[in-house]
Enzyme design. Structure first.
Site, mmCIF file in Angstrom:
data_model
loop_
_atom_site.group_PDB
_atom_site.id
_atom_site.type_symbol
_atom_site.label_atom_id
_atom_site.label_comp_id
_atom_site.label_asym_id
_atom_site.label_seq_id
_atom_site.Cartn_x
_atom_site.Cartn_y
_atom_site.Cartn_z
ATOM 1 N N GLU A 128 0.886 -1.168 0.000
ATOM 2 C CA GLU A 128 0.000 0.000 0.000
ATOM 3 C C GLU A 128 0.917 1.209 0.000
ATOM 4 O OE1 GLU A 128 -1.520 3.210 0.913
ATOM 5 O OE2 GLU A 128 -1.933 2.407 2.918
ATOM 6 N N CYS A 182 -2.319 8.854 3.124
ATOM 7 C CA CYS A 182 -2.196 8.492 1.709
ATOM 8 C C CYS A 182 -3.521 8.694 0.982
ATOM 9 C CB CYS A 182 -1.732 7.049 1.576
ATOM 10 S SG CYS A 182 -2.808 5.860 2.400
#
Length: 496
Positions: A269, A303
């Protein structure tokens, strides 16, 4: 118009009382142990830069000791009935809720995030234990006939093996539980390497796991300031079968190369550059409210944070005005201060990066509507900032900001919005606001990202698959897909 830098009221939290219950040693084989050589490193409060704790600084040998412990418990945990594993995970969920306020204060202290954000993270993090407690008892497997009639096809799903979990500092609780919970539900043992900026939260979760009755060695935690050599050594150990990493794309590429040497399964990720698209027919107040959540969750250090705001020209001026009003009203201060809505960034380097991106955007024609300069004084503060008329070729439109700066640009047509949204190597998440669901869904399908929020400023949910496309990663976390990352299918051919 640029507003003057605000004065940050000093706040003297009782850091000693908050960290008193948090372990500061390595967790290996169910025991709290010192690092090799007794090495330690300091953890600082980003609100003032002062040391709040000294934590064991693990070496390569400690990483291998953790793998030894994970191997010693691997067969036992693999053979533990799924209901037993589920019961432990459910106890972890309840214990996190029982200790929620302390955990939130600990997160706020070492990470700097505002206490309401920290409280929200604890609830979110705990939910991964509950979700995988429920998901882990679902019997996985398939049975069918070979089309030619030669045999039956049986497919079983087995634990992939020892997993190395590497987590970032921005969500120190949620990123740990999002990896630990599915690994345990699948029957894998693991070694967690948390970020050196926020090790206390991870160690506190380790204590909760032990309190919940997790057998020794099933989860091991190695805190370290030499992450590269420690993680590399573990990835070159033949007993390790899985790597799950959350962090920057640059580091992810390095770890993928390391993992390739032993063909280790990887979940990645990585970075994001989220577009936030607002069409003329969007509800202005809803769009601004969603923008505030998408941009300012965790102070922009996420993010999933909206990085680029593309607003259709008919609503552009009104959106910029309302967003500026909302951003200007936020209270900035130490995370533990009761009135704080925006805490500090994690380090001085983070402040320097945000300011560099802003200055480049201004040099290319962007206009500062509010904020726009680091806050003087102790701590790593940057004020809520809105930039209007940001040029698409600005650095701030290409790099992940990871700070409280909203970069807004106008667009005219749907095709232009999609082109701008896809003009990046990243593809983690996107946001679309429109009063026309057909158009919103059409745009969502055309945008190259693993997740899309339609008329929503947050999409993260333990029951949903979290992950990206392109340079934003591989695999998924959360949902049923997150469990499959720690399982491998085995096909058995037989007749009866």
């Amino acid at each position: 118009m640029t507003q003057p830098a605000r004065d940050i009221e000093p706040f003297r939290a009782d850091a000693g009382a908050i960290i008193a219950g948090a372990p500061v040693e390595l967790l290996v084989g169910g025991k709290w142990i010192s690092a090799t050589g007794g090495n330690r490193f300091d953890v600082a409060d980003p609100s003032n830069g002062r040391t709040i704790a000294s934590v064991a600084d693990g070496a390569v040998t400690d990483g291998i000791r953790a793998i030894d412990a994970a191997e010693a418990s691997a067969t036992m945990w693999r053979q533990t009935p799924s209901r037993r594993r589920s019961d432990i995970l459910m106890r972890c969920h309840q214990l996190m809720l029982d200790h929620a306020e302390w955990l939130a204060q600990l997160i706020s202290l070492e990470n700097g995030k505002a206490l309401p954000d920290a409280r929200g993270e604890v609830i979110y993090a705990a939910e991964f234990f509950r979700w995988y407690a429920e998901e882990g008892v679902r019997t996985l497997g398939d049975i069918g006939h070979a089309p030619g009639g030669a045999n039956r096809i049986l497919v079983q799903y087995q634990p992939i093996g020892i997993a190395v979990l590497v987590t970032p500092w921005n969500f120190p609780a949620a990123m740990a539980t999002r990896k630990i919970a599915p690994a345990l539900a699948a029957g894998c043992t693991c070694v967690l390497k948390p970020a050196a900026e926020t090790p206390l939260t991870a160690l506190a979760i380790g204590a909760i796991l032990m309190e919940a009755g997790l057998p020794e060695g099933v989860v091991n935690i190695v805190t370290t300031t030499v992450a590269g050599p420690v993680v590399s050594a573990m990835l070159h150990d033949s007993r390790v079968r899985k790597l799950s990493f959350t962090g920057s794309t640059a580091v992810g590429r390095i770890l993928l190369r390391e993992a390739a040497n032993r063909v280790i399964s990887c979940s990645m990720e990585l970075g994001g550059n989220a577009p936030f698209i607002v069409f003329d027919d969007a509800d202005l107040e809803d769009a601004v409210a969603g923008a505030m959540v998408a941009k300012m969750r965790n102070g922009g250090e996420a993010c999933t944070a909206a990085n680029r705001f593309y607003v259709q020209r008919g609503i552009y001026d009104a959106f910029v005005r309302r967003l500026t009003e909302e951003m200007s009203s936020l209270s900035v201060g130490p995370g533990l201060q009761a009135t704080t809505q925006l805490g500090p960034l994690i380090t001085a380097t983070a402040v320097e990066k945000v300011d560099r991106l802003l200055k480049d955007a201004v040099a290319r024609g962007a206009r500062i509507e509010t904020g726009g300069a680091p806050v003087s004084g102790e701590g790593f503060f940057y004020p809520p900032t809105v930039l209007a008329d940001v040029a698409p070729h600005s650095d701030i439109a290409k790099e992940e900001i990871f700070g409280p700066v909203a970069a807004v640009s106008p667009f005219d047509t749907e095709d232009e919005a999609v082109r701008l949204a896809n003009d990046t190597e990243y593809g983690l998440i996107s946001y679309v606001y429109s009063g026309d669901l057909r158009r919103a869904l059409s745009v969502a399908e055309r945008i190259e990202s693993g997740m899309v929020g339609i008329n929503r400023g947050v999409v993260s949910d333990p029951a949903a698959p979290f992950g990206g496309m392109k340079q934003s990663g591989l695999g998924r976390e959360g949902g049923h897909h997150g469990l499959l990352e720690y399982l491998q299918p085995k096909y058995i051919a037989t007749n009866w």
